[in-house]
Design a protein around this motif. Structure first.
Motif, short mmCIF file in Angstrom:
data_model
loop_
_atom_site.label_atom_id
_atom_site.label_comp_id
_atom_site.label_asym_id
_atom_site.label_seq_id
_atom_site.Cartn_x
_atom_site.Cartn_y
_atom_site.Cartn_z
N ALA A 10 0.86 -1.18 0.00
CA ALA A 10 0.00 0.00 0.00
C ALA A 10 0.90 1.24 0.00
O ALA A 10 1.79 1.34 0.85
CB ALA A 10 -0.89 -0.03 1.24
N GLY A 18 12.19 -3.39 6.40
CA GLY A 18 11.23 -4.42 6.81
C GLY A 18 10.45 -4.93 5.61
O GLY A 18 10.31 -6.13 5.38
N ASN A 19 9.95 -4.00 4.78
CA ASN A 19 9.21 -4.40 3.56
C ASN A 19 10.13 -5.18 2.63
O ASN A 19 9.72 -6.14 1.99
CB ASN A 19 8.70 -3.16 2.81
N TYR A 125 -11.32 -3.72 4.34
CA TYR A 125 -10.01 -3.79 3.67
C TYR A 125 -9.55 -5.23 3.40
O TYR A 125 -9.11 -5.55 2.29
CB TYR A 125 -9.05 -3.01 4.56
N ASP A 132 -7.89 -8.95 -4.43
CA ASP A 132 -6.61 -8.75 -5.13
C ASP A 132 -5.98 -10.10 -5.49
O ASP A 132 -5.46 -10.30 -6.58
CB ASP A 132 -5.59 -8.00 -4.25
N VAL A 143 4.52 -12.56 1.44
CA VAL A 143 4.22 -11.42 2.33
C VAL A 143 4.98 -11.55 3.64
O VAL A 143 5.52 -12.61 3.95
CB VAL A 143 2.71 -11.35 2.69
N GLY A 144 4.95 -10.47 4.43
CA GLY A 144 5.47 -10.53 5.78
C GLY A 144 4.44 -11.17 6.71
O GLY A 144 3.29 -11.36 6.34
N ASP A 146 2.79 -10.07 9.18
CA ASP A 146 1.60 -9.30 9.59
C ASP A 146 0.40 -9.52 8.66
O ASP A 146 -0.71 -9.12 8.99
CB ASP A 146 1.92 -7.80 9.70
N GLN A 147 0.62 -10.15 7.51
CA GLN A 147 -0.49 -10.35 6.57
C GLN A 147 -1.11 -11.75 6.66
O GLN A 147 -2.01 -12.09 5.90
CB GLN A 147 -0.02 -10.10 5.13
N GLY A 181 10.32 -12.34 8.54
CA GLY A 181 8.90 -12.07 8.30
C GLY A 181 8.38 -10.93 9.16
O GLY A 181 7.31 -10.38 8.89
N ILE A 183 10.30 -7.70 10.85
CA ILE A 183 11.42 -6.85 11.27
C ILE A 183 10.86 -5.80 12.22
O ILE A 183 9.79 -5.24 11.98
CB ILE A 183 12.10 -6.19 10.03
N MET A 193 8.43 -2.87 12.61
CA MET A 193 8.84 -1.69 11.85
C MET A 193 7.69 -1.31 10.93
O MET A 193 7.16 -2.16 10.21
CB MET A 193 10.11 -2.00 11.05
N LYS A 195 6.19 1.38 8.01
CA LYS A 195 6.62 2.36 7.01
C LYS A 195 5.89 3.70 7.12
O LYS A 195 6.31 4.68 6.54
CB LYS A 195 6.49 1.78 5.59
P1 TYM Z 1 2.12 -3.23 3.51
O1 TYM Z 1 2.07 -2.21 2.44
O2 TYM Z 1 1.91 -2.78 4.91
O3 TYM Z 1 3.50 -4.01 3.46
C1 TYM Z 1 4.03 -4.53 2.25
C2 TYM Z 1 4.68 -5.86 2.52
O4 TYM Z 1 5.75 -5.73 3.47
C3 TYM Z 1 5.54 -6.62 4.58
N1 TYM Z 1 6.00 -5.96 5.81
C4 TYM Z 1 6.95 -6.45 6.62
N2 TYM Z 1 7.70 -7.56 6.57
C5 TYM Z 1 8.59 -7.75 7.56
N3 TYM Z 1 8.77 -6.89 8.60
C6 TYM Z 1 8.03 -5.77 8.70
N4 TYM Z 1 8.20 -4.92 9.70
C7 TYM Z 1 7.07 -5.50 7.67
N5 TYM Z 1 6.18 -4.50 7.46
C8 TYM Z 1 5.53 -4.82 6.32
C9 TYM Z 1 4.05 -6.87 4.59
O5 TYM Z 1 3.73 -8.07 5.25
C10 TYM Z 1 3.72 -6.89 3.12
O6 TYM Z 1 4.01 -8.16 2.57
N6 TYM Z 1 -2.36 -5.33 3.04
C11 TYM Z 1 -1.02 -5.29 2.50
C12 TYM Z 1 -0.96 -4.95 1.03
C13 TYM Z 1 -1.78 -5.84 0.16
C14 TYM Z 1 -1.45 -7.13 -0.29
C15 TYM Z 1 -2.53 -7.54 -1.12
C16 TYM Z 1 -0.36 -7.96 -0.10
C17 TYM Z 1 -3.00 -5.51 -0.36
N7 TYM Z 1 -3.44 -6.53 -1.13
C18 TYM Z 1 -2.54 -8.77 -1.74
C19 TYM Z 1 -0.37 -9.21 -0.73
C20 TYM Z 1 -1.45 -9.61 -1.53
C21 TYM Z 1 -0.23 -4.23 3.24
O7 TYM Z 1 -0.76 -3.29 3.75
O8 TYM Z 1 1.12 -4.41 3.17
#
Ligand code: TYM
Length: 326
Positions: A10, A18-19, A125, A132, A143-144, A146-147, A181, A183, A193, A195
């Motif tokens: 997003a 982290g991302n 959401y 998606d 994904v990380g 948190d998803q 997965g 950070i 962490m 963003k």
């Molecule tokens: P978003 O935008 O918050 O984060 C993008 C991706 O980065 C991962 N991530 C992390 N991984 C490790 N440590 C961290 N601190 C950290 N912070 C974020 C997230 O897990 C993600 O993979 N809802 C989602 C976006 C989304 C999506 C989807 C993802 C919308 N539709 C369909 C996959 C498939 C989001 O807000 O991620």
């Protein structure tokens, strides 16, 4: 036929290490093997009110970072979620098959609603996120951590639909890195962490300069005892060692062995240097392409067309199944 992969971010805040370690680094590797779609999921950014012009710019910043991290528009589909209206259409149909309770249980919803107040978009959401994924017959979703809960909902909805209407959806598998997965925040190692965090000291952005990286790492929270206890949740040292290990390929044990007698000073100096060197090519590539607006527009248009084409079969089948259309 290659299997499908879908993932996205997003466009809020700035992409962080982290991302990168939780998601983006994995994407670049997998795009060889999978028919991959990487979206900048801009509709998700609307759950919090923002300035339209800024959002559009940010989406382009993110696209450039996708490219700088090695995503290849010749191999993968890179596009804005809002460029394919099928996401919204499928989300509506799925939301009519989702119970309120399934959404009110979502950890992210509860946390965000408490912080900034909730609107209906924030509540639904996860359904848009399920759309998606399911729209493209996706097999794998890197994904990380948190998803995870959102992915579970996507899977549940796929099963529910398939039971009722026949095999419409592919069951997506999450791919979450075991070590990176989640950070953690550099100042508060008990939270992840983020963003969009208002304090930039809490994260390393992919575009941070060497000076910023060095300052942030030197100020990152550790503990007062100077130990390398990776299981101590109060101390940030485990998180820093995991970042070090992920960027160098050295095992965590080897990193601890190398520094436990030398202390945090040399460890943090070396970690900052490793981060600077790892992020340098990303920052430089980003700088080279970010100004080329017409190239980016062209790329997004091409991505949008590809995405629409790829989503057509599933959406057509779903609409037919639920009774929409002529
Ligand atoms: P978003 O935008 O918050 O984060 C993008 C991706 O980065 C991962 N991530 C992390 N991984 C490790 N440590 C961290 N601190 C950290 N912070 C974020 C997230 O897990 C993600 O993979 N809802 C989602 C976006 C989304 C999506 C989807 C993802 C919308 N539709 C369909 C996959 C498939 C989001 O807000 O991620």
């Amino acid at each position: 036929m290659k299997k499908r992969l879908f993932s996205g971010t997003a466009p809020t805040g700035v992409l962080t290490i982290g991302n990168y370690l939780g998601a983006l680094r994995n994407w670049a590797v997998r795009q060889e093997e999978y028919d991959s779609l990487f979206s900048i999921v801009d509709m998700h950014a609307l759950t919090v009110p923002r300035d339209g012009r800024e959002l559009r710019q940010r989406s382009r910043d993110f696209l450039c970072l996708y490219l700088a991290c090695g995503l290849d528009p010749e191999k993968s589909t890179l596009f804005l979620q809002s460029g394919n209206p099928a996401h919204g259409e499928l989300a509506w149909i799925l939301s009519c098959h989702t119970a309120m309770g399934e959404l009110s249980r979502m950890t992210q919803y509860k946390a965000k609603a408490q912080k900034s107040g909730a609107n209906a978009g924030l509540f639904t959401y996860p359904v848009l996120m399920a759309a998606d994924i399911l729209l493209y017959g996706t097999h794998l979703v890197p994904v990380g951590d948190d998803q995870k809960q959102h992915l579970e909902l996507a899977r549940r909805l796929a099963v529910r639909f398939n039971k009722k209407y026949g095999e419409l959806f592919t069951l997506p598998e999450p791919l979450i890195p075991e070590k990176t997965g989640r950070i953690m925040n550099l100042k508060d190692p008990s939270s992840k962490m983020d963003k969009s965090h208002p304090e930039r000291e809490t994260f390393i952005a992919l575009t941070d300069t060497p000076g910023e990286i060095t300052r942030k790492i030197s100020r990152a929270k550790t503990d007062s005892r100077g130990t390398f206890d990776l299981n101590d949740r109060e101390s940030g040292i485990g998180n820093l060692v995991r970042i070090y290990s992920a960027l160098t390929g050295l095992g965590e044990g080897t990193v601890v062995w190398e520094y436990e007698h030398r202390g945090y000073g040399p460890f943090k100096r070396d970690l900052a240097e490793i981060l600077c060197e790892s992020l340098r090519p990303i920052r430089e590539r980003y700088g080279e392409i970010r100004g080329d607006e017409s190239y980016l527009t062209e790329l997004l248009k091409r991505g949008e067309e590809k995405a629409r084409r790829k989503s057509e079969p599933v959406l057509t089948r779903v609409k037919e199944a639920v009774g929409l259309g002529i």
